[in-house]
Every structure is written in structure tokens, then in C-alpha cells.
Design a protein around this motif. Structure first.
Motif, short mmCIF file in Angstrom:
data_model
loop_
_atom_site.label_atom_id
_atom_site.label_comp_id
_atom_site.label_asym_id
_atom_site.label_seq_id
_atom_site.Cartn_x
_atom_site.Cartn_y
_atom_site.Cartn_z
N LEU A 175 87.82 18.57 33.48
CA LEU A 175 87.12 18.22 32.24
C LEU A 175 87.08 19.39 31.27
O LEU A 175 87.24 19.22 30.06
CB LEU A 175 85.70 17.74 32.56
CG LEU A 175 84.83 17.37 31.36
CD1 LEU A 175 85.47 16.25 30.54
CD2 LEU A 175 83.43 16.97 31.82
N LEU A 176 86.86 20.60 31.81
CA LEU A 176 86.81 21.78 30.95
C LEU A 176 88.16 22.01 30.28
O LEU A 176 88.23 22.36 29.09
CB LEU A 176 86.40 22.99 31.76
CG LEU A 176 86.23 24.31 31.00
CD1 LEU A 176 85.20 24.18 29.90
CD2 LEU A 176 85.86 25.43 31.95
N TRP A 226 88.42 14.90 40.76
CA TRP A 226 87.75 14.04 39.79
C TRP A 226 88.65 13.83 38.58
O TRP A 226 89.30 14.76 38.09
CB TRP A 226 86.45 14.68 39.32
CG TRP A 226 85.33 14.67 40.32
CD1 TRP A 226 85.39 15.06 41.63
CD2 TRP A 226 83.97 14.27 40.07
NE1 TRP A 226 84.17 14.93 42.21
CE2 TRP A 226 83.27 14.46 41.29
CE3 TRP A 226 83.30 13.80 38.97
CZ2 TRP A 226 81.91 14.17 41.42
CZ3 TRP A 226 81.94 13.52 39.08
CH2 TRP A 226 81.26 13.70 40.29
N ALA A 227 88.68 12.61 38.09
CA ALA A 227 89.38 12.33 36.84
C ALA A 227 88.48 12.71 35.67
O ALA A 227 87.25 12.76 35.82
CB ALA A 227 89.74 10.85 36.76
N ALA A 274 82.25 13.96 26.80
CA ALA A 274 82.86 14.58 27.98
C ALA A 274 82.54 13.71 29.19
O ALA A 274 81.36 13.52 29.52
CB ALA A 274 82.32 15.99 28.17
N ALA A 275 83.58 13.18 29.83
CA ALA A 275 83.36 12.27 30.96
C ALA A 275 84.23 12.70 32.14
O ALA A 275 85.42 12.96 31.98
CB ALA A 275 83.70 10.83 30.57
N THR A 276 83.61 12.76 33.32
CA THR A 276 84.37 13.02 34.54
C THR A 276 83.85 12.06 35.61
O THR A 276 82.64 11.85 35.73
CB THR A 276 84.25 14.49 34.97
OG1 THR A 276 85.11 14.74 36.08
CG2 THR A 276 82.83 14.89 35.32
N THR A 317 89.29 6.75 34.24
CA THR A 317 89.45 5.88 35.41
C THR A 317 90.85 5.31 35.52
O THR A 317 91.24 4.79 36.57
CB THR A 317 88.44 4.72 35.36
OG1 THR A 317 88.59 4.01 34.13
CG2 THR A 317 87.02 5.23 35.49
N GLY A 318 91.62 5.39 34.45
CA GLY A 318 93.01 4.94 34.49
C GLY A 318 93.20 3.45 34.43
O GLY A 318 94.25 2.94 34.84
#
Length: 284
Positions: free
Chosen positions: A93-94, A178-179, A198-200, A282-283
Motif C-alpha cells: 500500500l505504501l 495483502w492486496a 488507501a485500501a489494503t 480485491t481483483g
């Protein structure tokens, strides 16, 4: 314009830097990459008596592992973060958010620690730090102390760093596997975010086991979207689930109205960008 006259100090160790800051007092400024501070100095919005340059302190730069934690030196540049394999593996995510910061020239000079201490609510790296449950380690005359990201940002351009303290490192629990996705909306290329998300997520067998979402520029500080997280965890990763969860993106927020957008428009963007970020992560 030309900055006001100041004394320049370039310590070669963190202890020297802390000592120099203590001697200089509250009228001193600490500089890392200088991408936020230099324009302020040139406009004479700040006129420090002493400028303490951290660029020659090697212990403040680089990425390393410490068990289940990723440790990032405060003066590590955006460019270095983008190309570091540990960040890509354990804090994706970063990396996602860093790739959206300004342009390559800024990313070669700007630093993670500088961006976090500057605490601009429109900055792109505070929300990922919050979502990743980072801890920020500061060092001062009284020693070291750790501050959770949730407690670090206090208000507009205001952090929990006390006079005499220097941000030394950022500690991030590993989010291996993690995605992640960082979505932002801005009016022109390289501008600050009007809103960012920002999402993980940790997805296993089509089920969202864990989710962490934080918002940029929806309050005076970055804010966790707890309502979104609660609506996602334990649910199937489907478009309907994500759409319903994104409706909670504005829960507990306090968006501003300014020349870029009003509060209602920012709230709309938060929901749209949350849906996009989680969907991409999540794809589906």
C-alpha cells in the motif's frame, strides 16, 4: 524570493542532530528532502534561525526487517521506497501511494519522514501509514518514544512531535500477501489530492478476512474508514459487498469546503474512490 538568513548545521549522526536541535531551540527547523520546507522558506512564511540538515545522517535512511516489522528510516526518499523489494513485498500500500506523489524530480528528493511530519491533510502518505498501523519513532533529549500513527497526526500541519524531537524511523507491521490500492482524485497532474483512499485487504478463497481503509483530505488529519472495514470483513469479495461497504466511507468524516471542492463533493468522491480502491485491490 530569497530565504531569511539562517545558520546551517549538517550533523553526521542522530545524536549530533538532536544536540544541535536542542542548542538551537524552538526557532530551528529540521530539513530532510526540503520539498515542503524550501518553498515556505523562500516565501518567508518561516524564518528559522538555524536549519539542521539530516541528509548526512546515514542511520536515518534505508529499509530493513526487524522480525515481523518493516523499519523505514525517516529520510528514505520516495524513489527509494518505490524501488525497494521489501516495501513491495510487505507494505504494498505504501508503494502504491508513493507512486502517486508529485513527479520523479520530487520523488528523488522528498522523504517519507518529511512528508509525515509536514502533516498536510492532502498529502498522500499519511493515510497509508494510518491504514498500515504504522508506529513512528521520535528521538529527543529524553530518549526514544514510539507514537502510533492514529495519535501522530493532531491537526492541520500539526503532529505529536515535541520541540527538540526528530522523527527517526517508521515501523510498519508486515502485510505480506495483502492486496492494496491507493486511489486519488486531483484536478491536474501532480497536484495535491482533493480526496484519496488507501485500501489494503487480505483475501482468502474469495472471502475478505481483513480490511484496512484510510482517507486523505476528509478531515484535518487522515482518518480510518472503520465503517467500511467492518462492512467488508468476513464477507465475500463481490461488487455488491464492496458497493454497500463504500457507502460508509463518510462515516465520522469532516470534509472541508475550499476552492477545490465543497464538503458534499468530497463526500461523494470518498465513496466512489473507496469502491474503486477496494474493487481493484480485491481483483474483482
Amino acid at each position: 524570493m530569497i530565504p531569511a538568513e539562517f545558520e546551517y548545521v549538517a550533523p553526521t549522526s542522530l545524536d549530533e542532530a538532536v544536540s544541535a536541535l536542542s542548542r538551537a531551540g524552538e526557532e530551528a527547523k529540521v530539513i530532510a528532502g526540503g520539498q515542503s520546507l524550501m518553498p515556505v522558506l523562500r516565501l518567508r512564511l518561516a524564518a528559522p534561525t538555524t536549519l539542521i540538515d539530516l541528509g548526512r545522517v546515514p542511520d536515518l535512511r534505508g529499509v530493513r526487517e526487524d522480525g515481523d516489522t518493516l523499519v523505514i528510516g525517516a529520510t528514505t526518499t520516495h524513489h527509494e521506497l518505490l524501488h525497494d523489494p521489501l516495501v513491495a513485498q510487505h507494505a504494498r500500500l505504501l508503494a502504491e501511494a508513493t507512486a502517486t506523489v508529485a513527479d520523479p524530480q520530487i520523488r528523488h528528493r522528498g522523504t517519507l519522514g518529511g512528508a509525515l511530519v509536514h502533516a498536510d491533510p492532502a498529502g498522500d502518505l499519511a493515510a497509508p501509514a494510518l491504514a498500515l498501523d504504522a508506529e513512528l519513532v521520535v528521538v529527543g533529549p529524553s530518549g526514544r518514544r514510539s507514537i502510533a500513527a492514529a495519535d501522530f497526526f493532531e491537526d492541520y500541519f500539526t503532529t505529536a512531535v515535541q520541540p527538540g524531537e526528530i522523527l527517526a524511523e517508521i515501523r510498519i507491521p508486515k502485510h505480506t500477501g495483502w492486496a492494496a490500492r491507493y486511489e486519488k482524485f486531483h484536478r491536474a497532474a501532480q497536484q495535491w489530492s482533493i480526496v484519496g483512499v488507501a485500501a489494503t485487504v487480505d483475501v482468502d478463497g474469495g472471502t475478505i478476512r481483513q480490511a484496512k481503509v484510510a482517507l486523505t483530505n476528509m478531515a484535518s488529519v487522515p482518518i480510518r474508514a472503520r465503517g467500511v472495514e467492518d462492512a467488508l470483513v468476513g464477507q465475500s469479495a463481490t461488487a455488491d459487498t464492496i458497493r454497500a461497504a463504500a457507502e460508509h466511507a463518510t462515516d465520522g468524516t469532516d470534509p472541508m469546503t475550499d476552492g477545490n471542492a465543497d464538503a458534499e463533493y468530497r463526500s461523494h468522491l470518498a465513496q466512489v474512490l473507496t469502491r474503486r480502491a477496494v474493487t481493484t485491490a480485491t481483483g474483482i
